[in-house]
Write an enzyme that holds these catalytic residues in place. Structure first.
Site, PDB file in Angstrom:
ATOM      1  N   PRO A 131     -42.542   8.161 -19.821  1.00  0.00           N
ATOM      2  CA  PRO A 131     -41.706   7.838 -20.976  1.00  0.00           C
ATOM      3  C   PRO A 131     -40.596   8.851 -21.254  1.00  0.00           C
ATOM      4  CG  PRO A 131     -43.717   8.867 -21.714  1.00  0.00           C
ATOM      5  CD  PRO A 131     -43.814   8.781 -20.209  1.00  0.00           C
ATOM      6  N   GLU A 132     -40.290   9.717 -20.303  1.00  0.00           N
ATOM      7  CA  GLU A 132     -39.344  10.809 -20.572  1.00  0.00           C
ATOM      8  C   GLU A 132     -37.988  10.330 -21.090  1.00  0.00           C
ATOM      9  OE1 GLU A 132     -42.116  12.691 -17.446  1.00  0.00           O
ATOM     10  OE2 GLU A 132     -41.472  10.696 -18.105  1.00  0.00           O
ATOM     11  N   VAL A 133     -37.500   9.161 -20.591  1.00  0.00           N
ATOM     12  CA  VAL A 133     -36.183   8.691 -21.043  1.00  0.00           C
ATOM     13  C   VAL A 133     -36.162   8.415 -22.547  1.00  0.00           C
ATOM     14  CG1 VAL A 133     -35.406   7.774 -18.829  1.00  0.00           C
ATOM     15  CG2 VAL A 133     -36.783   6.318 -20.346  1.00  0.00           C
TER      16      VAL A 133
END
Length: 255
Positions: A131-133
């Site tokens: 989920p980094e974005v």
């Protein structure tokens, strides 16, 4: 090892448990250092035949970086390498099988810990994602261990959209070997299939598998030719073939 990374030897298996349930077992420097030390311990101790990596509780295997600290991406740029990258490098060199017991959410850097393992069993409750974005960054080091594990389109969607996979989707994508409602029962079954085999064959086999991963075909073929010749000279190879001819169970020495 430390309060945030528990270490326990259970027979021939070393258990490494991330113990930060209040942070969904998020990564910390102590966790990374403890995992690195645990792999070192397993490599030194011939009585350890496998390492199980898991998280405390049922909520999370590892949620990735601890964003609550505000220091997750505050690197020391004077250092040419970082703790997570060094752990993934160390796992890449390991010849003791690493087995992930995915008891809950496996996110971001946790996906790197999963991918550095050689085998994986997941609970039906487990979810997986990059989920980094969603917080303005992008998965980086974990790509080095994920890129050959799952299909490219799956990896692209995980990275670019940041949405999670459920356990069955992760199984279909090749992130885990098995999904079970009885997580520990399935883990014990898998360890049983591993631990009754030749320690020498497993160790040298992992060494071979990891070395040929990035080799061109001819280089890989030459390397594997030499490896099977060396393996055939070991005590376990001679014992295994003799036991086969004599129709009995092998008595492995690990030599």
């Amino acid at each position: 090892m430390n309060a945030e990374l528990l270490s326990e030897i259970r027979g021939p298996v070393l258990w490494l448990t991330i113990n930060r349930p209040e942070r969904r077992n998020a990564i910390s420097p102590a966790v990374l250092d403890g995992l690195h030390a645990g792999i070192d311990q397993a490599e030194r101790d011939d009585t350890i035949r496998a390492v199980v990596l898991t998280g405390t509780g049922e909520q999370a295997f590892c949620a990735g970086a601890d964003l609550q600290t505000g220091k997750s991406f505050a690197f020391d740029y004077a250092e040419p390498s970082q703790r997570l990258a060094n752990l993934l490098r160390r796992a890449r060199q390991a010849t003791v099988p690493l087995v992930a017991r995915v008891n809950g959410a496996c996110m971001a850097g946790g996906m790197g810990l999963l991918a550095m393992c050689d085998l994986a069993v997941a609970s039906e409750r487990a979810v997986f994602g990059l989920p980094e974005v969603k917080v303005g960054v992008f998965p980086a080091q974990v790509l080095s261990v994920l890129q050959h594990l799952v299909p490219r389109r799956v990896l692209n969607e995980l990275c670019l959209c940041g949405e999670p996979l459920d356990a069955q989707q992760a199984l279909q994508a090749g992130l885990v070997n098995y999904v079970s409602a009885d997580l520990d029962g399935k883990l014990d079954w898998l360890l049983g299939r591993l631990l009754d085999k030749s320690p020498t064959a497993v160790k040298r086999g992992l060494y071979t598998l990891k070395h040929i991963d990035a080799m061109p075909f001819e280089q890989s073929m030459a390397f594997t030719e030499s490896q099977i010749g060396l393996l055939a000279m070991t005590e376990d190879a001679r014992e295994g073939q003799l036991a086969f001819r004599e129709k009995r169970k092998p008595e492995w020495t690990g030599r």
